[in-house]
Design a protein around this motif. Structure first.
Motif, PDB file in Angstrom:
ATOM      1  N   LEU A 177       0.899  -1.056   0.340  1.00  0.00           N
ATOM      2  CA  LEU A 177      -0.345  -0.285  -0.279  1.00  0.00           C
ATOM      3  C   LEU A 177       0.678   1.152   0.045  1.00  0.00           C
ATOM      4  O   LEU A 177       0.136   2.016  -0.891  1.00  0.00           O
ATOM      5  CB  LEU A 177      -1.033   0.150   1.182  1.00  0.00           C
ATOM      6  CG  LEU A 177      -1.848  -0.902   1.043  1.00  0.00           C
ATOM      7  CD1 LEU A 177      -2.790  -0.964   2.809  1.00  0.00           C
ATOM      8  CD2 LEU A 177      -2.755  -1.170   0.072  1.00  0.00           C
ATOM      9  N   PHE A 178       2.077   1.275   0.864  1.00  0.00           N
ATOM     10  CA  PHE A 178       3.057   2.298   0.890  1.00  0.00           C
ATOM     11  C   PHE A 178       4.000   2.943  -0.540  1.00  0.00           C
ATOM     12  O   PHE A 178       3.864   4.096  -0.481  1.00  0.00           O
ATOM     13  CB  PHE A 178       3.852   2.359   1.835  1.00  0.00           C
ATOM     14  CG  PHE A 178       5.054   3.427   1.998  1.00  0.00           C
ATOM     15  CD1 PHE A 178       4.185   4.687   2.545  1.00  0.00           C
ATOM     16  CD2 PHE A 178       6.304   4.003   1.535  1.00  0.00           C
ATOM     17  CE1 PHE A 178       5.070   5.879   2.715  1.00  0.00           C
ATOM     18  CE2 PHE A 178       6.636   4.330   1.589  1.00  0.00           C
ATOM     19  CZ  PHE A 178       6.927   5.327   2.101  1.00  0.00           C
ATOM     20  N   SER A 179       4.010   1.867  -1.336  1.00  0.00           N
ATOM     21  CA  SER A 179       4.235   1.838  -2.858  1.00  0.00           C
ATOM     22  C   SER A 179       3.817   2.388  -3.912  1.00  0.00           C
ATOM     23  O   SER A 179       3.828   3.194  -4.412  1.00  0.00           O
ATOM     24  CB  SER A 179       4.989   0.663  -3.569  1.00  0.00           C
ATOM     25  OG  SER A 179       3.537   0.131  -3.306  1.00  0.00           O
ATOM     26  N   ILE A 180       2.432   2.008  -3.480  1.00  0.00           N
ATOM     27  CA  ILE A 180       1.080   2.871  -3.808  1.00  0.00           C
ATOM     28  C   ILE A 180       1.400   4.807  -3.807  1.00  0.00           C
ATOM     29  O   ILE A 180       1.426   5.165  -4.465  1.00  0.00           O
ATOM     30  CB  ILE A 180       0.042   2.482  -4.299  1.00  0.00           C
ATOM     31  CG1 ILE A 180      -0.444   0.768  -4.820  1.00  0.00           C
ATOM     32  CG2 ILE A 180      -0.926   3.424  -4.604  1.00  0.00           C
ATOM     33  CD1 ILE A 180      -1.767   0.262  -3.903  1.00  0.00           C
ATOM     34  N   PHE A 181       1.299   4.626  -2.692  1.00  0.00           N
ATOM     35  CA  PHE A 181       1.402   6.202  -2.634  1.00  0.00           C
ATOM     36  C   PHE A 181       3.040   7.047  -2.590  1.00  0.00           C
ATOM     37  O   PHE A 181       2.692   8.111  -2.799  1.00  0.00           O
ATOM     38  CB  PHE A 181       1.382   6.176  -0.731  1.00  0.00           C
ATOM     39  CG  PHE A 181       1.673   7.597   0.464  1.00  0.00           C
ATOM     40  CD1 PHE A 181       0.795   8.957  -0.375  1.00  0.00           C
ATOM     41  CD2 PHE A 181       2.792   7.445   0.740  1.00  0.00           C
ATOM     42  CE1 PHE A 181       1.395  10.073   0.097  1.00  0.00           C
ATOM     43  CE2 PHE A 181       3.564   9.173   0.994  1.00  0.00           C
ATOM     44  CZ  PHE A 181       2.701   9.831   1.421  1.00  0.00           C
ATOM     45  N   ALA A 182       3.430   5.955  -2.758  1.00  0.00           N
ATOM     46  CA  ALA A 182       4.823   6.264  -3.118  1.00  0.00           C
ATOM     47  C   ALA A 182       5.577   7.077  -4.290  1.00  0.00           C
ATOM     48  O   ALA A 182       6.131   7.370  -5.016  1.00  0.00           O
ATOM     49  CB  ALA A 182       6.458   5.567  -1.778  1.00  0.00           C
ATOM     50  N   ARG A 237       5.283  20.363   1.641  1.00  0.00           N
ATOM     51  CA  ARG A 237       3.817  19.116   0.792  1.00  0.00           C
ATOM     52  C   ARG A 237       3.783  19.549  -1.033  1.00  0.00           C
ATOM     53  O   ARG A 237       3.784  18.584  -1.456  1.00  0.00           O
ATOM     54  CB  ARG A 237       2.301  19.478   1.557  1.00  0.00           C
ATOM     55  CG  ARG A 237       2.174  18.295   1.435  1.00  0.00           C
ATOM     56  CD  ARG A 237       0.765  18.472   2.270  1.00  0.00           C
ATOM     57  NE  ARG A 237       1.092  18.550   3.637  1.00  0.00           N
ATOM     58  CZ  ARG A 237       1.188  19.602   3.992  1.00  0.00           C
ATOM     59  NH1 ARG A 237       0.798  20.798   3.993  1.00  0.00           N
ATOM     60  NH2 ARG A 237       1.198  19.318   5.442  1.00  0.00           N
ATOM     61  N   GLU A 238       3.624  20.523  -1.682  1.00  0.00           N
ATOM     62  CA  GLU A 238       3.770  20.639  -2.946  1.00  0.00           C
ATOM     63  C   GLU A 238       4.633  19.274  -3.301  1.00  0.00           C
ATOM     64  O   GLU A 238       4.718  19.470  -4.654  1.00  0.00           O
ATOM     65  CB  GLU A 238       3.560  22.380  -3.008  1.00  0.00           C
ATOM     66  CG  GLU A 238       3.312  22.077  -4.052  1.00  0.00           C
ATOM     67  CD  GLU A 238       3.033  23.906  -4.730  1.00  0.00           C
ATOM     68  OE1 GLU A 238       3.170  24.652  -6.064  1.00  0.00           O
ATOM     69  OE2 GLU A 238       2.604  25.094  -3.446  1.00  0.00           O
ATOM     70  N   TYR A 239       6.041  19.739  -2.566  1.00  0.00           N
ATOM     71  CA  TYR A 239       6.952  19.458  -3.072  1.00  0.00           C
ATOM     72  C   TYR A 239       7.220  17.991  -3.395  1.00  0.00           C
ATOM     73  O   TYR A 239       7.567  17.510  -4.389  1.00  0.00           O
ATOM     74  CB  TYR A 239       8.085  19.889  -2.950  1.00  0.00           C
ATOM     75  CG  TYR A 239       9.541  19.376  -3.168  1.00  0.00           C
ATOM     76  CD1 TYR A 239      10.098  19.490  -4.893  1.00  0.00           C
ATOM     77  CD2 TYR A 239      10.551  18.911  -2.441  1.00  0.00           C
ATOM     78  CE1 TYR A 239      11.166  18.935  -4.253  1.00  0.00           C
ATOM     79  CE2 TYR A 239      11.197  17.803  -2.683  1.00  0.00           C
ATOM     80  CZ  TYR A 239      12.115  18.001  -3.790  1.00  0.00           C
ATOM     81  OH  TYR A 239      13.178  17.234  -4.882  1.00  0.00           O
ATOM     82  N   GLY A 287       1.762  14.055  -8.147  1.00  0.00           N
ATOM     83  CA  GLY A 287       0.600  13.329  -8.481  1.00  0.00           C
ATOM     84  C   GLY A 287       1.176  12.140  -9.450  1.00  0.00           C
ATOM     85  O   GLY A 287       2.578  11.437  -9.164  1.00  0.00           O
ATOM     86  N   PHE A 288       1.237  12.201 -10.898  1.00  0.00           N
ATOM     87  CA  PHE A 288       1.568  11.727 -12.293  1.00  0.00           C
ATOM     88  C   PHE A 288       2.919  12.107 -12.174  1.00  0.00           C
ATOM     89  O   PHE A 288       3.153  11.529 -13.753  1.00  0.00           O
ATOM     90  CB  PHE A 288       0.466  11.535 -12.848  1.00  0.00           C
ATOM     91  CG  PHE A 288      -0.485  10.916 -12.958  1.00  0.00           C
ATOM     92  CD1 PHE A 288      -0.857   9.280 -12.566  1.00  0.00           C
ATOM     93  CD2 PHE A 288      -1.732  11.244 -11.854  1.00  0.00           C
ATOM     94  CE1 PHE A 288      -2.490   7.962 -12.787  1.00  0.00           C
ATOM     95  CE2 PHE A 288      -2.824  10.816 -11.740  1.00  0.00           C
ATOM     96  CZ  PHE A 288      -2.876   8.917 -11.448  1.00  0.00           C
ATOM     97  N   LYS A 346      13.555   6.714  -4.926  1.00  0.00           N
ATOM     98  CA  LYS A 346      12.460   5.610  -4.098  1.00  0.00           C
ATOM     99  C   LYS A 346      10.819   5.603  -4.702  1.00  0.00           C
ATOM    100  O   LYS A 346      10.499   4.753  -5.667  1.00  0.00           O
ATOM    101  CB  LYS A 346      12.803   5.599  -2.600  1.00  0.00           C
ATOM    102  CG  LYS A 346      14.086   5.559  -2.406  1.00  0.00           C
ATOM    103  CD  LYS A 346      14.234   5.314  -0.557  1.00  0.00           C
ATOM    104  CE  LYS A 346      15.675   4.731  -0.457  1.00  0.00           C
ATOM    105  NZ  LYS A 346      16.517   5.357  -1.200  1.00  0.00           N
ATOM    106  N   GLY A 347      10.571   7.158  -4.993  1.00  0.00           N
ATOM    107  CA  GLY A 347       9.108   7.532  -5.211  1.00  0.00           C
ATOM    108  C   GLY A 347       8.956   7.376  -6.923  1.00  0.00           C
ATOM    109  O   GLY A 347       7.976   6.550  -7.696  1.00  0.00           O
ATOM    110  N   PHE A 348       9.766   7.714  -7.706  1.00  0.00           N
ATOM    111  CA  PHE A 348       9.761   6.757  -8.994  1.00  0.00           C
ATOM    112  C   PHE A 348      10.196   5.443  -9.225  1.00  0.00           C
ATOM    113  O   PHE A 348      10.004   5.251 -10.135  1.00  0.00           O
ATOM    114  CB  PHE A 348      11.136   7.563  -9.930  1.00  0.00           C
ATOM    115  CG  PHE A 348      11.498   7.432 -10.972  1.00  0.00           C
ATOM    116  CD1 PHE A 348      11.417   9.006 -12.248  1.00  0.00           C
ATOM    117  CD2 PHE A 348      11.999   6.442 -11.156  1.00  0.00           C
ATOM    118  CE1 PHE A 348      11.197   8.275 -13.374  1.00  0.00           C
ATOM    119  CE2 PHE A 348      12.628   6.278 -12.939  1.00  0.00           C
ATOM    120  CZ  PHE A 348      11.925   6.911 -13.766  1.00  0.00           C
ATOM    121  N   ALA A 349      11.037   5.256  -8.886  1.00  0.00           N
ATOM    122  CA  ALA A 349      11.541   3.306  -8.291  1.00  0.00           C
ATOM    123  C   ALA A 349      10.073   3.062  -8.089  1.00  0.00           C
ATOM    124  O   ALA A 349       9.412   1.871  -8.590  1.00  0.00           O
ATOM    125  CB  ALA A 349      12.352   3.355  -7.690  1.00  0.00           C
TER     126      ALA A 349
END
Length: 317
Positions: free
Chosen positions: A41-46, A68-70, A74-75, A284-287
């Motif tokens: 679930l966290f990977s979806i958020f990340a 937070r904006e940084y 989003g996508f 990590k978010g990109f990964a």
């Protein structure tokens, strides 16, 4: 009164058994939520964030509006992913390696047919071919890396001494690195696949073969009309697991062709994800976004395979 006492004793006994059962079940359930469902679930958020090692995840809810904006982007990760040439090269390489699946099936089925004969030494060869399956994948990869060495590798020495051919530096050439790694993967897995086929061959109904021989069927006709069709469930299983395993391939290219090989010609999608998450990029978010794209691809390919697979009553048609 006696009936009520019996009912109470049964309820008490059931409650004690239920509590004992829950105690035994609780550790794996907790482990599932901590190490599987939670990261899932966290990977979806990340995947929708700019998470890297510089971000303190414990302070997500204490961020000011600018941070937070940084952080929540989003996508953007998915858009950047589909515009990255290395991603498409890694995806192409991953599916290219899967050419080894049909090669391994043909090789393994031939071995299984030989294993199924009552010949001397058959059991010894079964063990020999199965040794690579249970061997360390790191050790096997290092062994084949030495074998493919362009200067002193055994393969090039064989080509030079027997045919007078100067072999290439297999793992440093963009045209030869993928076939070299694929051949090693096929060699390593063929023993396990052959044993699956052997189990299937030894459990085929003898009555079908006896009826075919009475009808005067030739050996090749028996193979084409009976043996191979009855192996379809095993073949289907091998293809599905081969695709899923091939999509997750990482160790072999990481050891045999560090940094993805020349022109990123050996990198797989999982190697790409690892490089983005733990390499110099540290994204990590990109990964996580790349990992979810891979998960969707595996799901779609597997669903197509299940859709195209024949039902059990159609195997001999």
């Amino acid at each position: 009164m006696e009936k009520d006492a019996v009912v109470l004793n049964k309820k008490k006994k059931w409650n004690e058994e239920a509590i004992a059962g829950l105690i035994f079940v609780l550790p794996p359930v907790i482990g599932f939520f901590l190490f599987t469902a939670g990261p899932f679930l966290f990977s979806i958020f990340a995947s929708f964030t700019s998470w890297d090692s510089m971000v303190d995840l414990t302070g997500l809810f204490k961020m000011d509006e600018i941070d937070r904006e940084y952080f929540y982007i989003g996508f953007e990760n998915y858009i950047e992913l589909f515009q990255d040439g290395d991603f498409w090269r890694a995806l192409f390489n991953t599916f290219w390696y899967m050419i080894g699946i049909p090669i391994g099936i043909i090789w393994a089925f031939g071995l299984a047919m030989a294993y199924n004969k009552d010949l001397p030494g058959t059991k010894v060869f079964r063990v020999i071919y199965y040794i690579p399956v249970v061997s360390s994948i790191v050790a096997v990869s290092l062994l084949w890396r030495w074998l493919y060495n362009g200067d002193y590798g055994l393969l090039n020495q064989f080509l030079r001494s027997c045919f007078g051919i100067k072999g290439p530096n297999w793992l440093e050439n963009a045209h030869t690195v993928k076939p070299a790694i694929m051949l090693m993967c096929v060699w390593r897995g063929v023993g396990g696949t052959a044993l699956l086929y052997l189990g299937g061959l030894q459990n085929l109904p003898k009555s079908v073969y006896e009826a075919a021989l009475i009808d005067g069927a030739k050996p090749f006709t028996i193979f084409r009309k009976i043996t191979w069709p009855l192996m379809k469930p095993i073949t289907f299983y091998i293809i599905i697991t081969g695709i899923i395993g091939g999509a997750q391939m990482f160790v072999e290219p990481q050891i045999m062709a560090p940094n993805g090989g020349p022109d990123y010609s050996a990198a797989t999608i999982v190697f790409y994800i690892w490089q983005k998450a733990f390499g110099s990029a540290d994204a990590k978010g990109f990964a996580c976004a790349a990992a979810w794209v891979l998960a969707v691809i595996i799901f779609v390919v597997t669903a197509i395979q299940f859709k195209l697979s024949p039902s059990s009553e159609n195997y001999l048609e």
